[in-house]
Design an enzyme around this catalytic site. Structure first.
Site, PDB file in Angstrom:
ATOM      1  N   THR A  58       0.762  -0.964   0.016  1.00  0.00           N
ATOM      2  CA  THR A  58      -0.120   0.006  -0.028  1.00  0.00           C
ATOM      3  C   THR A  58       0.778   1.224  -0.066  1.00  0.00           C
ATOM      4  OG1 THR A  58      -1.578  -1.209   1.260  1.00  0.00           O
ATOM      5  CG2 THR A  58      -1.777   1.206   1.335  1.00  0.00           C
ATOM      6  N   LYS A  86       6.462  11.311  20.845  1.00  0.00           N
ATOM      7  CA  LYS A  86       7.008  12.633  21.888  1.00  0.00           C
ATOM      8  C   LYS A  86       5.631  12.878  22.562  1.00  0.00           C
ATOM      9  CE  LYS A  86      11.117  13.918  19.309  1.00  0.00           C
ATOM     10  NZ  LYS A  86      11.635  15.050  18.635  1.00  0.00           N
ATOM     11  N   ARG A 107      -1.784   5.628   7.261  1.00  0.00           N
ATOM     12  CA  ARG A 107      -2.312   4.440   7.789  1.00  0.00           C
ATOM     13  C   ARG A 107      -2.210   4.483   9.362  1.00  0.00           C
ATOM     14  NH1 ARG A 107      -0.874  -1.599   5.650  1.00  0.00           N
ATOM     15  NH2 ARG A 107      -2.600  -1.027   4.340  1.00  0.00           N
TER      16      ARG A 107
END
Length: 338
Positions: A58, A86, A107
């Site tokens: 993908t 973070k 994604r």
């Protein structure tokens, strides 16, 4: 739908005429995807490819599609290399990275996260898969592949399609999106083959039945694939389980090889899989002895992903009618491979 400037988050956004528009544009992308022509219609445009979950096909397919239209790709892969590690929120990430990109593909392992990201983005966002929820571009390329494969057999449309979906249907987002897409067509028969614990979510089954389709559910593959046009296999979505041991309970239940195919399937039954196929000995959903079967469409399916994603980029960035105007012939050696 209005494609220009839109997010692509769910198959639910599309109606049948939208699908036909995507496929029409995808057909027009073939000379560029097949390295016969080069276009620079997106020269200077930047794709932000943000993949917070493992991906090869993908991620590379989206990047390839954008490059083939002349654009550039910037990638973020994995949480550990992003500011999210973070503590940065999806809202802040979207606000920042949408300033660096003209379109973003994302994604994410959590269902609904791509829509949350898109709500804060200043540019169009395409869902590259969000948890076990949806994978809209995969469903589009799957249906595009089904159409092309059936056309080769002399079929003119997708109404009356007979399809078996095999494997992990609970967590397999590709089949979730494909089922929603099939609701736009008529008189479809869907055979759902999975262990009882991994059957298709009831809401999607009900959606299929409400569309007037015949839905059959089974936990036995042999016999259930005897009268279908498409046998669509999926892998066990190991990453959705609590641990590998739990996934191993279901792995390898539905292995399709040439002997089983010959014994159960019609001669022209098309074999599909969203890839990657799990070729480990304990899984082996599609045996390597199918590689010479002309009805194994999995690699044509992957090739078609580039066409469909090129079409989506061209539609979203509103350059469909400019593609050919910015084109020239290929001037390097390119082997015929399509």
């Amino acid at each position: 739908m209005k494609f220009s400037g839109s997010h692509i988050l769910s198959i639910s956004q599309f109606d049948r005429s939208d699908i036909e528009r995507v496929f029409e544009v995808a057909d027009r992308m073939a000379p560029y995807a097949h390295r016969q022509r080069v276009t620079k219609v997106l020269d200077g445009a930047i794709l932000g490819n943000m993949f917070f979950e493992p991906s090869t096909r993908t991620r590379v397919s989206f990047g390839c599609a954008f490059n083939l239209l002349g654009g550039e790709v910037r990638e973020t892969t994995g949480f550990e290399t992003s500011a999210i590690a973070k503590g940065e929120s999806l809202y802040d990430t979207a606000r920042v990275l949408s300033g660096y990109s003209d379109v973003i593909v994302m994604r994410h392992p959590v269902s609904g996260s791509v829509a949350e990201f898109a709500a804060a983005s200043r540019v169009p966002v395409m869902n590259g898969g969000d948890g076990a929820n949806e994978h809209p571009s995969q469903a589009l390329l799957d249906l595009y592949t089904i159409r092309k494969e059936l056309q080769h057999q002399g079929r003119s449309d997708l109404d009356g399609l007979r399809i078996a979906m095999i494997g992990d249907l609970k967590y397999g987002r590709t089949v979730h999106s494909l089922c929603k897409l099939l609701c736009l067509y008529r008189n479809v028969t869907v055979v759902l083959i999975a262990p009882t614990e991994l059957q298709m979510p009831p809401a999607i089954v009900e959606q299929l039945r409400s569309a007037g389709h015949t839905v059959l559910e089974s936990d036995v593959m042999e016999g259930s694939i005897s009268k279908v046009d498409i046998a669509y296999s999926t892998r066990i979505q190991e990453e959705r389980f609590a641990d590998r041991a739990e996934a191993d309970l279901y792995r390898g239940r539905y292995r399709l090889n040439q002997a089983i195919y010959t014994r159960n399937c019609e001669p022209n039954t098309v074999i599909m899989h969203p890839l990657p196929r799990d070729s480990r000995s304990e899984a082996n959903e599609l045996d390597n002895d199918l590689n010479d079967n002309p009805n194994l469409a999995i690699f044509r399916q992957a090739d078609n992903g580039v066409l469909v994603r090129m079409a989506l980029f061209a539609l979203i960035l509103d350059v469909v009618e400019q593609v050919d105007k910015n084109a020239r012939d290929v001037n390097w050696y390119t082997e015929r491979r399509f």
